[in-house]
Design a protein around this motif. Structure first.
Motif, mmCIF file in Angstrom:
data_model
loop_
_atom_site.group_PDB
_atom_site.id
_atom_site.type_symbol
_atom_site.label_atom_id
_atom_site.label_comp_id
_atom_site.label_asym_id
_atom_site.label_seq_id
_atom_site.Cartn_x
_atom_site.Cartn_y
_atom_site.Cartn_z
ATOM 1 N N ASN A 116 5.207 37.051 -89.541
ATOM 2 C CA ASN A 116 5.235 37.065 -88.127
ATOM 3 C C ASN A 116 3.669 37.237 -87.536
ATOM 4 O OD1 ASN A 116 7.920 36.369 -87.181
ATOM 5 N ND2 ASN A 116 8.450 38.188 -87.971
ATOM 6 N N ILE A 131 0.258 25.715 -89.272
ATOM 7 C CA ILE A 131 -0.221 26.378 -90.380
ATOM 8 C C ILE A 131 0.563 25.544 -91.395
ATOM 9 C CG2 ILE A 131 -0.647 28.507 -91.863
ATOM 10 C CD1 ILE A 131 -0.168 30.005 -88.875
ATOM 11 N N LYS A 190 7.987 18.242 -79.979
ATOM 12 C CA LYS A 190 6.782 18.593 -79.486
ATOM 13 C C LYS A 190 5.511 18.155 -80.338
ATOM 14 C CE LYS A 190 7.250 22.920 -79.548
ATOM 15 N NZ LYS A 190 6.984 24.596 -79.671
ATOM 16 N N TYR A 191 5.651 18.135 -81.552
ATOM 17 C CA TYR A 191 4.572 17.583 -82.562
ATOM 18 C C TYR A 191 4.700 16.336 -83.126
ATOM 19 C CZ TYR A 191 3.612 22.535 -81.819
ATOM 20 O OH TYR A 191 3.503 23.793 -81.555
ATOM 21 N N ASN A 250 9.635 33.957 -91.764
ATOM 22 C CA ASN A 250 9.936 35.135 -91.269
ATOM 23 C C ASN A 250 11.490 35.472 -91.269
ATOM 24 O OD1 ASN A 250 10.002 33.039 -89.737
ATOM 25 N ND2 ASN A 250 9.423 33.806 -87.866
ATOM 26 N N TYR A 251 12.314 34.193 -91.334
ATOM 27 C CA TYR A 251 13.673 34.446 -91.464
ATOM 28 C C TYR A 251 13.901 34.884 -92.617
ATOM 29 C CZ TYR A 251 14.380 31.474 -86.941
ATOM 30 O OH TYR A 251 14.091 31.024 -85.946
ATOM 31 N N LYS A 267 -2.285 22.262 -80.485
ATOM 32 C CA LYS A 267 -2.114 23.508 -81.373
ATOM 33 C C LYS A 267 -2.128 22.602 -82.659
ATOM 34 C CE LYS A 267 1.229 25.865 -78.669
ATOM 35 N NZ LYS A 267 2.676 26.423 -78.629
ATOM 36 N N ASP A 301 15.220 24.981 -83.495
ATOM 37 C CA ASP A 301 13.720 25.026 -83.603
ATOM 38 C C ASP A 301 12.784 23.764 -84.306
ATOM 39 O OD1 ASP A 301 11.148 26.598 -82.963
ATOM 40 O OD2 ASP A 301 10.911 26.862 -85.058
ATOM 41 N N TYR A 330 12.853 48.447 -88.391
ATOM 42 C CA TYR A 330 13.075 47.261 -87.961
ATOM 43 C C TYR A 330 12.859 47.309 -86.507
ATOM 44 C CZ TYR A 330 15.061 42.761 -87.225
ATOM 45 O OH TYR A 330 15.086 41.162 -86.994
ATOM 46 N N ASP A 339 13.730 38.512 -92.824
ATOM 47 C CA ASP A 339 14.812 39.226 -92.200
ATOM 48 C C ASP A 339 16.095 39.150 -92.939
ATOM 49 O OD1 ASP A 339 15.303 40.180 -89.919
ATOM 50 O OD2 ASP A 339 14.585 38.658 -88.670
ATOM 51 N N ARG A 392 -1.693 31.787 -83.451
ATOM 52 C CA ARG A 392 -1.298 31.288 -82.123
ATOM 53 C C ARG A 392 -2.386 31.900 -81.151
ATOM 54 N NH1 ARG A 392 -0.207 27.022 -83.404
ATOM 55 N NH2 ARG A 392 1.741 26.075 -83.549
ATOM 56 N N ARG A 395 19.596 28.582 -85.886
ATOM 57 C CA ARG A 395 18.204 28.677 -84.831
ATOM 58 C C ARG A 395 17.193 27.706 -85.715
ATOM 59 N NH1 ARG A 395 17.018 32.815 -81.345
ATOM 60 N NH2 ARG A 395 14.661 33.315 -81.250
ATOM 61 N N LYS A 419 1.500 34.221 -88.152
ATOM 62 C CA LYS A 419 1.610 33.050 -87.171
ATOM 63 C C LYS A 419 1.195 33.436 -85.748
ATOM 64 C CE LYS A 419 5.199 32.431 -84.567
ATOM 65 N NZ LYS A 419 6.380 32.359 -83.715
ATOM 66 N N TYR A 439 25.015 45.163 -84.686
ATOM 67 C CA TYR A 439 23.969 45.536 -85.416
ATOM 68 C C TYR A 439 24.282 47.123 -86.221
ATOM 69 C CZ TYR A 439 21.713 41.365 -84.488
ATOM 70 O OH TYR A 439 21.107 39.899 -84.516
HETATM 71 P P1 NDP Z 1 9.590 31.970 -84.920
HETATM 72 O O1 NDP Z 1 9.028 33.140 -84.455
HETATM 73 O O2 NDP Z 1 9.529 31.619 -86.338
HETATM 74 O O3 NDP Z 1 8.889 30.826 -83.904
HETATM 75 C C1 NDP Z 1 9.164 29.457 -84.221
HETATM 76 C C2 NDP Z 1 7.985 28.898 -83.364
HETATM 77 O O4 NDP Z 1 6.801 29.269 -84.323
HETATM 78 C C3 NDP Z 1 7.994 27.074 -83.305
HETATM 79 O O5 NDP Z 1 8.689 26.764 -82.487
HETATM 80 C C4 NDP Z 1 6.479 27.008 -83.455
HETATM 81 O O6 NDP Z 1 6.302 27.308 -81.855
HETATM 82 C C5 NDP Z 1 5.808 28.064 -84.072
HETATM 83 N N1 NDP Z 1 5.567 27.488 -85.609
HETATM 84 C C6 NDP Z 1 6.560 26.938 -86.579
HETATM 85 N N2 NDP Z 1 6.099 26.587 -87.686
HETATM 86 C C7 NDP Z 1 4.587 26.869 -87.325
HETATM 87 C C8 NDP Z 1 3.747 26.882 -88.207
HETATM 88 N N3 NDP Z 1 3.767 26.109 -89.432
HETATM 89 N N4 NDP Z 1 2.458 27.149 -87.683
HETATM 90 C C9 NDP Z 1 2.152 27.878 -86.865
HETATM 91 N N5 NDP Z 1 3.264 27.851 -85.578
HETATM 92 C C10 NDP Z 1 4.489 27.494 -86.287
HETATM 93 O O7 NDP Z 1 10.987 31.987 -84.532
HETATM 94 P P2 NDP Z 1 12.135 33.128 -83.622
HETATM 95 O O8 NDP Z 1 11.447 33.377 -82.421
HETATM 96 O O9 NDP Z 1 13.278 32.315 -83.764
HETATM 97 O O10 NDP Z 1 11.971 34.430 -84.750
HETATM 98 C C11 NDP Z 1 11.029 35.579 -84.331
HETATM 99 C C12 NDP Z 1 11.503 36.465 -85.407
HETATM 100 O O11 NDP Z 1 12.611 37.287 -84.628
HETATM 101 C C13 NDP Z 1 11.704 36.257 -86.562
HETATM 102 O O12 NDP Z 1 11.243 37.179 -87.665
HETATM 103 C C14 NDP Z 1 13.447 36.091 -86.498
HETATM 104 O O13 NDP Z 1 13.940 36.496 -88.075
HETATM 105 C C15 NDP Z 1 13.480 37.157 -85.680
HETATM 106 N N6 NDP Z 1 14.715 37.133 -84.918
HETATM 107 C C16 NDP Z 1 15.739 38.081 -85.017
HETATM 108 C C17 NDP Z 1 16.969 38.153 -84.602
HETATM 109 C C18 NDP Z 1 17.805 39.254 -84.784
HETATM 110 O O14 NDP Z 1 18.738 39.172 -84.446
HETATM 111 N N7 NDP Z 1 17.658 39.988 -85.578
HETATM 112 C C19 NDP Z 1 17.395 36.873 -83.948
HETATM 113 C C20 NDP Z 1 16.455 35.643 -83.923
HETATM 114 C C21 NDP Z 1 15.126 36.177 -84.463
HETATM 115 P P3 NDP Z 1 4.663 26.985 -81.415
HETATM 116 O O15 NDP Z 1 4.074 25.696 -82.189
HETATM 117 O O16 NDP Z 1 5.061 26.249 -79.994
HETATM 118 O O17 NDP Z 1 4.086 27.876 -81.267
#
Ligand code: NDP
Length: 606
Positions: free
Chosen positions: A496, A526, A585-586, A538-539, A523, A578, A421, A542, A503, A574, A499, A459
């Motif tokens: 991840n 998807i 935003k959208y 991605n969640y 923007k 989001d 990880y 995780d 982006r 979270r 996306k 962790y």
């Molecule tokens: P994301 O990487 O999921 O980012 C969310 C952003 O993605 C949104 O604000 C939007 O931003 C964009 N988005 C959402 N839906 C779509 C779509 N359909 N198409 C294109 N863009 C989209 O969120 P996180 O930053 O929370 O998470 C990132 C990773 O980190 C994840 O895998 C998560 O599991 C992990 N994580 C791990 C933690 C840990 O403690 N281990 C804690 C938190 C997160 P925009 O449109 O502005 O680009």
């Protein structure tokens, strides 16, 4: 403090961040701390703008009188500027009526493959595709409005063939309709403001500031007990002075500085992050993976020289307390320095005017000392790599405490899964630049504590648990757990990467198969592939991995499952934050996305 120029409810022209495009927007609020106006675009998008990015409705009309006297030469050179529009071929500069407005049907018959986001339309201005001028004349006015109207329609006619209009009243009605269908309440302005202060506002923030360290200490004390069951809660609290250890603090500070040194090494490429709300784009050095390799070498040398890594186990509590103290002092520094930066470098969510809340959430978006980005550094390095080192120390401790020649299979699995990880995060370092933490969150106590204390010490709880509570795994069970972790990892990484790639370059031919919904921001979202499966694939990945990390500890106690329980709560919260940001935003495009992709994290469940 300068007086507020625009009042709530006033219609003005708002610049689209990062571009020279102005749209008619309504002022919906003003934050006197950040001096940012909240404005609402006609498609429902809400953004915070600086006063300099807002003009009164007749500003451009006023400008026209000076431009009218401008020579032909001047007007030609203006139109060549990327920020300005070419005069449309159909416009009639001699004052004749502009051509008949393009009918809706005609617009929709336009080649849908030509749909371009706003910023791209602007970039292509040299090809006569830009649609906006800042100094249009009265005669041209209608034509420009017509062209802009047409372009906005193009933008807002999605590739799924579901058009929607920018007409304010119809928009509102549609938004309410869509939201109702989606089971959401329409977010009224007041509700938005309350939600702006998540985490229970200032009381919740104060509570969290105190609660997080207490929870961590209790978890570590529980885990160290022979009987870690919740029935034996609370654990025996040791004398407070034993929690403090100068050597432990020294080790933590040295580790932090060592990581900072590695970050500063001029190796690895420098790339740009995504454009921020204020239009700026920051540069980041990508060298976390190299830093990890250097750390691994340093640890290897230390082990070769018989440095006792199980010290980490013996002093885990003291190391954690040191990290907490460091994070607290560091957060005070972050808060103090945030008062010196310009308003557009502050995170709107962390600027509510409540000292406690803003300290917790973080005021400054991307605090930097010259090129040293403090948030970006803390996100991936001291805590994340520290977690791996702690796990390794606990592996050695297990062998020592349990008199083993080799670590247990359970300990090996936990170490390997979590190492994978961390390596993944470091290898895909650039991916972090599109995450919420970097793009939206201020850097305050929440992230500082999370990155420097919570991640490494909470962790690693499964490994800590296994030192005193062995669990002999059978190979078939181990293989099943490995398979589960692999499935989680594939979902997590694929989602991840998809996306991030989108982006970074939405026109990448490799992503041409994806269906998207355009948004008024330029923007797209998807709506197929992983992001059409659930809204946060991605969640999901995780969480599956989180389960796989706990299972090697067996089922005797709930303590090693703390991580997945906490992580589920964190990701649900979270996701809601989001979702709130994306809806702002959208606007309608987000509602449409939610309509298409109904489940948030787990298909058919949530
Ligand atoms: P994301 O990487 O999921 O980012 C969310 C952003 O993605 C949104 O604000 C939007 O931003 C964009 N988005 C959402 N839906 C779509 C779509 N359909 N198409 C294109 N863009 C989209 O969120 P996180 O930053 O929370 O998470 C990132 C990773 O980190 C994840 O895998 C998560 O599991 C992990 N994580 C791990 C933690 C840990 O403690 N281990 C804690 C938190 C997160 P925009 O449109 O502005 O680009």
């Amino acid at each position: 403090m300068p007086a507020k120029t625009f009042s709530d409810g006033e219609m003005v022209m708002g610049r689209w961040p990062g571009s020279h495009l102005y749209y008619e927007v309504q002022v919906t609020g003003y934050n006197k701390n950040t001096q940012l106006y909240t404005v609402k675009y006609k498609d429902g998008t809400e953004l915070n703008l600086k006063e300099s990015d807002i003009k009164s409705l007749n500003f451009f009309k006023t400008k026209k009188s000076s431009s009218r006297s401008g020579s032909r030469q001047r007007s030609r050179s203006r139109s060549r500027s990327p920020a300005r529009t070419q005069t449309p071929k159909h416009s009639n500069s001699r004052g004749r009526e502009p051509r008949k407005p393009v009918e809706k049907e005609e617009v929709q018959k336009e080649d849908i493959s030509k749909l371009k986001p706003v910023h791209q339309v602007q970039e292509n201005s040299t090809n006569n595709k830009t649609t906006y001028v800042t100094d249009y004349t009265e005669e041209k006015n209608k034509v420009y409005r017509l062209v802009e109207h047409k372009t906005r329609k193009e933008i807002l006619t999605d590739q799924l063939g579901l058009p929607y209009s920018l007409q304010a009243r119809r928009e509102e009605a549609k938004l309410v309709d869509l939201e109702a269908k989606d089971g959401h309440l329409y977010a009224k302005k007041q509700a938005v403001q309350i939600q702006e202060q998540g985490f229970g506002a200032r009381v919740g923030a104060a509570f969290m500031i105190l609660l997080l360290p207490v929870v961590l200490i209790l978890l570590l004390l529980m885990c160290a007990q022979d009987d870690p069951s919740i029935l034996s809660f609370p654990p025996r609290i040791p004398p407070l002075q034993t929690l403090w250890n100068g050597t432990a603090l020294g080790i933590f500070v040295l580790w932090f500085l060592f990581q900072a040194l590695l970050y500063l090494l001029p190796i690895g490429k420098v790339i740009e992050g995504v454009p921020l709300a204020n239009g700026k784009t920051l540069k980041y050095r990508i060298n976390a993976f190299y830093a990890f390799l250097m750390c691994a070498t340093a640890i290897g040398v230390a082990l070769y020289n018989e440095v006792n890594l199980s010290y980490i186990y013996d002093y885990l509590l003291q190391l954690a307390v040191s990290a907490m103290m460091f994070a607290f002092v560091f957060s005070i520094y972050l808060y103090a320095r945030s008062w010196r930066v310009p308003a557009d470098e502050l995170a709107p969510e962390g600027n509510t005017g409540s000292y406690v809340y803003d300290f917790f959430i973080g005021r400054e978006l991307n605090p930097r000392i010259r090129n040293f980005d403090l948030k970006y550094f803390c996100e991936l390095r001291p805590g994340l790599m520290g977690w791996v080192v702690i796990n390794l120390g606990l592996l050695f401790a297990e062998m020592k405490v349990q008199n083993r020649d080799v670590p247990s299979l359970a300990m090996i699995l936990v170490n390997c899964f979590q190492l994978l990880y961390v390596l993944d995060a470091l290898w895909n370092e650039a991916g972090i630049l599109t995450t919420m933490d970097i793009v939206h969150e201020g850097f305050g106590y929440m992230l500082a504590f999370g990155d420097l204390v919570w991640v490494p010490f909470v962790y690693s709880l499964q490994a800590f648990y296994l030192v005193n509570h062995p669990n002999e795994l059978s190979w078939p069970l181990a293989l099943a757990i490995i398979a589960l972790n692999t499935v989680g990892y594939i979902i997590f990484r694929a989602a991840n990467s998809q996306k991030n790639a989108f982006r970074r370059n939405p026109h990448d031919p490799k992503l041409a198969h994806l269906k998207t919904i355009p948004t008024a921001t330029g923007k797209s979202l998807i709506v197929s592939g992983w992001w059409g499966f659930v809204r946060h694939p991605n969640y999901l990945g995780d969480l599956i991995m989180a389960l796989a990390w706990s299972l090697p500890c067996g089922f005797d106690h709930i303590l090693p499952y703390f991580y997945i329980i906490y992580f589920t709560c964190l990701l649900i919260h979270r996701e809601a934050r989001d979702e709130h940001q994306c809806r702002k935003k959208y606007g309608v495009a987000w509602s449409k996305y939610c309509q298409q992709v109904r489940y948030r994290i787990v298909p058919y469940v949530y």
